[in-house]
Motif scaffolding. Structure first.
Motif, PDB file in Angstrom:
ATOM      1  N   GLU A   1      28.702  13.703  27.551  1.00  7.70           N
ATOM      2  CA  GLU A   1      29.578  13.089  28.541  1.00  7.70           C
ATOM      3  C   GLU A   1      29.284  13.627  29.935  1.00  7.70           C
ATOM      4  OE1 GLU A   1      31.762  10.726  28.295  1.00  7.70           O
ATOM      5  OE2 GLU A   1      31.673  10.425  26.111  1.00  7.70           O
ATOM      6  N   ALA A   2      29.081  14.976  30.006  1.00  6.57           N
ATOM      7  CA  ALA A   2      28.771  15.567  31.306  1.00  6.57           C
ATOM      8  C   ALA A   2      27.429  15.078  31.844  1.00  6.57           C
ATOM      9  CB  ALA A   2      28.766  17.095  31.181  1.00  6.57           C
ATOM     10  N   GLU A   3      26.432  14.969  30.947  1.00  5.62           N
ATOM     11  CA  GLU A   3      25.115  14.502  31.366  1.00  5.62           C
ATOM     12  C   GLU A   3      25.170  13.053  31.837  1.00  5.62           C
ATOM     13  OE1 GLU A   3      21.167  14.675  32.321  1.00  5.62           O
ATOM     14  OE2 GLU A   3      22.539  16.300  31.760  1.00  5.62           O
ATOM     15  N   ARG A   4      25.943  12.254  31.092  1.00  7.45           N
ATOM     16  CA  ARG A   4      26.070  10.853  31.501  1.00  7.45           C
ATOM     17  C   ARG A   4      26.756  10.748  32.863  1.00  7.45           C
ATOM     18  NH1 ARG A   4      29.414   6.861  27.703  1.00  7.45           N
ATOM     19  NH2 ARG A   4      31.117   8.144  28.539  1.00  7.45           N
ATOM     20  N   GLU A   5      27.807  11.532  33.052  1.00 11.10           N
ATOM     21  CA  GLU A   5      28.484  11.512  34.344  1.00 11.10           C
ATOM     22  C   GLU A   5      27.580  12.021  35.459  1.00 11.10           C
ATOM     23  OE1 GLU A   5      31.633  10.878  37.004  1.00 11.10           O
ATOM     24  OE2 GLU A   5      31.255  10.169  34.957  1.00 11.10           O
ATOM     25  N   ALA A   6      26.790  13.073  35.153  1.00 11.40           N
ATOM     26  CA  ALA A   6      25.861  13.606  36.154  1.00 11.40           C
ATOM     27  C   ALA A   6      24.793  12.582  36.502  1.00 11.40           C
ATOM     28  CB  ALA A   6      25.217  14.890  35.629  1.00 11.40           C
ATOM     29  N   ALA A   7      24.272  11.888  35.469  1.00  8.34           N
ATOM     30  CA  ALA A   7      23.259  10.859  35.731  1.00  8.34           C
ATOM     31  C   ALA A   7      23.834   9.742  36.590  1.00  8.34           C
ATOM     32  CB  ALA A   7      22.731  10.307  34.404  1.00  8.34           C
ATOM     33  N   ARG A   8      25.077   9.370  36.258  1.00 10.48           N
ATOM     34  CA  ARG A   8      25.701   8.319  37.062  1.00 10.48           C
ATOM     35  C   ARG A   8      25.865   8.751  38.507  1.00 10.48           C
ATOM     36  NH1 ARG A   8      30.650   6.869  38.801  1.00 10.48           N
ATOM     37  NH2 ARG A   8      31.584   8.773  37.958  1.00 10.48           N
ATOM     38  N   LEU A   9      26.317   9.999  38.687  1.00 14.12           N
ATOM     39  CA  LEU A   9      26.478  10.495  40.050  1.00 14.12           C
ATOM     40  C   LEU A   9      25.139  10.633  40.760  1.00 14.12           C
ATOM     41  CD1 LEU A   9      29.216  13.226  39.433  1.00 14.12           C
ATOM     42  CD2 LEU A   9      29.527  10.946  40.438  1.00 14.12           C
ATOM     43  N   ARG A  10      24.087  11.077  40.005  1.00 12.73           N
ATOM     44  CA  ARG A  10      22.762  11.172  40.619  1.00 12.73           C
ATOM     45  C   ARG A  10      22.262   9.798  41.054  1.00 12.73           C
ATOM     46  NH1 ARG A  10      21.724  15.048  36.540  1.00 12.73           N
ATOM     47  NH2 ARG A  10      20.733  13.429  35.250  1.00 12.73           N
ATOM     48  N   GLY A  11      22.481   8.793  40.206  1.00 10.53           N
ATOM     49  CA  GLY A  11      22.062   7.431  40.559  1.00 10.53           C
ATOM     50  C   GLY A  11      22.775   6.934  41.801  1.00 10.53           C
ATOM     51  N   GLN A  12      24.087   7.210  41.806  1.00  9.93           N
ATOM     52  CA  GLN A  12      24.831   6.810  43.002  1.00  9.93           C
ATOM     53  C   GLN A  12      24.309   7.531  44.236  1.00  9.93           C
ATOM     54  OE1 GLN A  12      28.947   7.508  42.201  1.00  9.93           O
ATOM     55  NE2 GLN A  12      29.163   5.747  40.801  1.00  9.93           N
ATOM     56  N   GLY A  13      23.967   8.812  44.084  1.00 14.18           N
ATOM     57  CA  GLY A  13      23.454   9.579  45.217  1.00 14.18           C
ATOM     58  C   GLY A  13      22.113   9.045  45.701  1.00 14.18           C
ATOM     59  N   VAL A  14      21.234   8.749  44.718  1.00 14.62           N
ATOM     60  CA  VAL A  14      19.917   8.201  45.098  1.00 14.62           C
ATOM     61  C   VAL A  14      20.074   6.861  45.796  1.00 14.62           C
ATOM     62  CG1 VAL A  14      17.750   7.316  44.201  1.00 14.62           C
ATOM     63  CG2 VAL A  14      18.666   9.468  43.340  1.00 14.62           C
ATOM     64  N   ALA A  15      20.982   6.026  45.246  1.00 20.94           N
ATOM     65  CA  ALA A  15      21.197   4.716  45.860  1.00 20.94           C
ATOM     66  C   ALA A  15      21.730   4.858  47.277  1.00 20.94           C
ATOM     67  CB  ALA A  15      22.160   3.894  44.999  1.00 20.94           C
ATOM     68  N   LEU A  16      22.704   5.758  47.445  1.00 22.39           N
ATOM     69  CA  LEU A  16      23.247   5.975  48.786  1.00 22.39           C
ATOM     70  C   LEU A  16      22.185   6.531  49.730  1.00 22.39           C
ATOM     71  CD1 LEU A  16      26.747   7.470  47.896  1.00 22.39           C
ATOM     72  CD2 LEU A  16      26.273   5.190  48.822  1.00 22.39           C
ATOM     73  N   PHE A  17      21.341   7.441  49.183  1.00 18.83           N
ATOM     74  CA  PHE A  17      20.265   8.016  50.012  1.00 18.83           C
ATOM     75  C   PHE A  17      19.308   6.934  50.483  1.00 18.83           C
ATOM     76  CE2 PHE A  17      15.917   9.696  50.075  1.00 18.83           C
ATOM     77  CZ  PHE A  17      16.001  10.574  51.123  1.00 18.83           C
ATOM     78  N   ARG A  18      18.962   6.068  49.528  1.00 17.57           N
ATOM     79  CA  ARG A  18      18.033   4.989  49.897  1.00 17.57           C
ATOM     80  C   ARG A  18      18.670   4.047  50.907  1.00 17.57           C
ATOM     81  NH1 ARG A  18      15.718   3.526  43.841  1.00 17.57           N
ATOM     82  NH2 ARG A  18      14.361   5.372  43.657  1.00 17.57           N
ATOM     83  N   GLN A  19      19.941   3.768  50.705  1.00 19.15           N
ATOM     84  CA  GLN A  19      20.608   2.903  51.670  1.00 19.15           C
ATOM     85  C   GLN A  19      20.616   3.518  53.061  1.00 19.15           C
ATOM     86  OE1 GLN A  19      24.500   2.023  50.198  1.00 19.15           O
ATOM     87  NE2 GLN A  19      23.751   0.814  48.421  1.00 19.15           N
ATOM     88  N   GLU A  20      20.916   4.800  53.137  1.00 20.60           N
ATOM     89  CA  GLU A  20      20.947   5.472  54.422  1.00 20.60           C
ATOM     90  C   GLU A  20      19.568   5.520  55.055  1.00 20.60           C
ATOM     91  OE1 GLU A  20      23.530   6.433  56.148  1.00 20.60           O
ATOM     92  OE2 GLU A  20      24.861   5.662  54.567  1.00 20.60           O
ATOM     93  N   VAL A  21      18.534   5.792  54.214  1.00 20.03           N
ATOM     94  CA  VAL A  21      17.161   5.813  54.741  1.00 20.03           C
ATOM     95  C   VAL A  21      16.770   4.452  55.289  1.00 20.03           C
ATOM     96  CG1 VAL A  21      14.737   6.053  54.112  1.00 20.03           C
ATOM     97  CG2 VAL A  21      16.409   7.738  53.323  1.00 20.03           C
ATOM     98  N   ALA A  22      17.106   3.419  54.491  1.00 19.75           N
ATOM     99  CA  ALA A  22      16.766   2.059  54.941  1.00 19.75           C
ATOM    100  C   ALA A  22      17.499   1.707  56.219  1.00 19.75           C
ATOM    101  CB  ALA A  22      17.092   1.045  53.840  1.00 19.75           C
ATOM    102  N   ARG A  23      18.772   2.073  56.264  1.00 21.70           N
ATOM    103  CA  ARG A  23      19.554   1.769  57.461  1.00 21.70           C
ATOM    104  C   ARG A  23      18.988   2.523  58.669  1.00 21.70           C
ATOM    105  NH1 ARG A  23      23.988   3.368  55.769  1.00 21.70           N
ATOM    106  NH2 ARG A  23      24.729   1.381  54.909  1.00 21.70           N
ATOM    107  N   GLY A  24      18.666   3.808  58.458  1.00 22.91           N
ATOM    108  CA  GLY A  24      18.108   4.581  59.564  1.00 22.91           C
ATOM    109  C   GLY A  24      16.770   4.042  60.033  1.00 22.91           C
ATOM    110  N   MET A  25      15.931   3.661  59.041  1.00 23.26           N
ATOM    111  CA  MET A  25      14.614   3.123  59.417  1.00 23.26           C
ATOM    112  C   MET A  25      14.754   1.788  60.130  1.00 23.26           C
ATOM    113  SD  MET A  25      12.328   4.090  56.067  1.00 23.26           S
ATOM    114  CE  MET A  25      10.889   3.318  56.801  1.00 23.26           C
ATOM    115  N   SER A  26      15.704   0.979  59.660  1.00 21.68           N
ATOM    116  CA  SER A  26      15.909  -0.328  60.315  1.00 21.68           C
ATOM    117  C   SER A  26      16.356  -0.142  61.748  1.00 21.68           C
ATOM    118  CB  SER A  26      16.941  -1.140  59.536  1.00 21.68           C
ATOM    119  OG  SER A  26      16.489  -1.403  58.237  1.00 21.68           O
ATOM    120  N   GLU A  27      17.284   0.791  61.933  1.00 23.82           N
ATOM    121  CA  GLU A  27      17.759   1.037  63.295  1.00 23.82           C
ATOM    122  C   GLU A  27      16.647   1.588  64.170  1.00 23.82           C
ATOM    123  OE1 GLU A  27      21.063   3.615  62.877  1.00 23.82           O
ATOM    124  OE2 GLU A  27      22.423   2.062  62.081  1.00 23.82           O
ATOM    125  N   ALA A  28      15.849   2.513  63.599  1.00 26.98           N
ATOM    126  CA  ALA A  28      14.739   3.083  64.374  1.00 26.98           C
ATOM    127  C   ALA A  28      13.712   2.016  64.729  1.00 26.98           C
ATOM    128  CB  ALA A  28      14.089   4.211  63.588  1.00 26.98           C
TER     129      ALA A  28
END
Length: 330
Positions: free
Chosen positions: A232-259
């Protein structure tokens, strides 16, 4: 003068004679007084025949005719006994017991029976102990060796039931019978010890098996719960990691688009952003590589190829993000 002397001598003789008679009378009277201590009853006889019982304190008997034959104790008395009996399966049993008895009461008839049933206390003790030993032997003769140790109370009850009537005829009462020790021959005691030891080992093995089973069961349950919790902890951690990666990519894309938008407005080449990302990646490889060797193509063609790959990934990611935003809006 002679007559006066004769008269005085006769008076003196009469005085002395009266004095001796008075002394004799006083001696006879005091010889009839006697005391009985507390806890005893005196037996008074006349010419060998029972007359009465004398109670504790000061008493009087007819001098020269009555006499105190004996003083009977009405207190509790005890005696220890050791004897042997044989069971129905021919096992020798050795008893050590303590007998507590007393005179039944202080009534006239009871004191009379106690005084004349036995010649002496020694005869009473012999008859009493032999009677009790006989009762116990009769009881043990109907039992097996394995039954004796657990039947102390039954033995005492049987003896009391058997001899109470007999003791009552003697004027006594059995207060208590305690069987302090019951033993057998050495061979029997050794065999009994082996049986007890084997039973204890068997019980210990069964208890150990039950304890091991419980330990294994509880351990398995704990391990299963731990695995479940970890999953259960691993599944929750994976879910949180996925959310983090997705948010990171979104922020990178947004930053690159603005730049990129700002660079277009400033009439600058947007490839500078890709070059900066590539150099930043090389820097991170150098800082956090932990001694690992990474081979990068540093030629112009290699750099151009890397740029094209990064552009393709960014275009693909931008298209994916756009589709996701459209889906969210819809």
């Amino acid at each position: 003068m002679i007559l006066l002397q004769d008269n005085n001598g006769g008076a003196l003789f009469n005085f002395i004679k009266d004095f001796w008679w008075l002394l004799i009378l006083l001696f006879i009277i005091f010889s009839g007084l006697f005391t009985i201590n507390q806890g005893y009853v005196g037996v008074v006889t006349m010419f060998g025949k029972y007359r009465r019982a004398a109670r504790p304190g000061l008493n009087f008997k007819i001098p020269l005719l009555e006499q105190v034959m004996k003083k009977i104790s009405v207190q509790n008395r005890s005696v220890e006994m050791e004897f042997q009996a044989v069971t129905i399966d021919q096992a020798n049993v050795y008893f050590k017991s303590m007998l507590l008895y007393s005179v039944q009461n202080t009534d006239e008839e009871t004191i009379k029976r106690v005084a004349f049933v036995f010649i002496s206390d020694r005869d009473l003790m012999q008859a009493l102990t032999r009677t009790i030993e006989g009762s116990i032997r009769a009881f043990v003769a109907t039992k097996r060796q394995s039954e004796i140790l657990g039947q102390r109370k039954e033995i005492v009850d049987y003896v009391k039931d058997q001899i109470d009537h007999t003791l009552e005829q003697w004027g006594y009462h059995l207060q208590d019978l305690q069987i302090n020790d019951i033993t057998f021959d050495k061979a029997i005691m050794d065999s009994m010890s082996k049986v007890v030891a084997s039973n204890n080992l068997k019980a210990a093995a069964e208890n150990e098996g039950q304890a091991l089973l419980i330990t294994k069961t509880k351990g398995a349950e704990a391990e299963g719960n731990a695995i479940k919790i970890a999953a259960e902890a691993e599944r929750e951690a994976a879910r949180l990691r996925g959310q983090g990666v997705a948010l990171f990519r979104q922020e990178v894309a947004r930053g690159m688009s603005e730049a990129a938008e700002q660079m277009k407005q400033a009439n600058l080449d947007t490839n500078v952003i890709l070059f900066s990302m590539w150099t930043e990646a090389v820097k991170n490889f150098a800082e956090y590589g932990r001694g690992n060797v990474i081979f990068l193509d540093g030629s112009a063609d290699g750099m151009e190829n890397t740029m094209r790959q990064i552009q393709a990934l960014m275009v693909k990611h931008a298209g994916t993000s756009a589709n996701g935003n459209d889906l969210v809006k819809n």
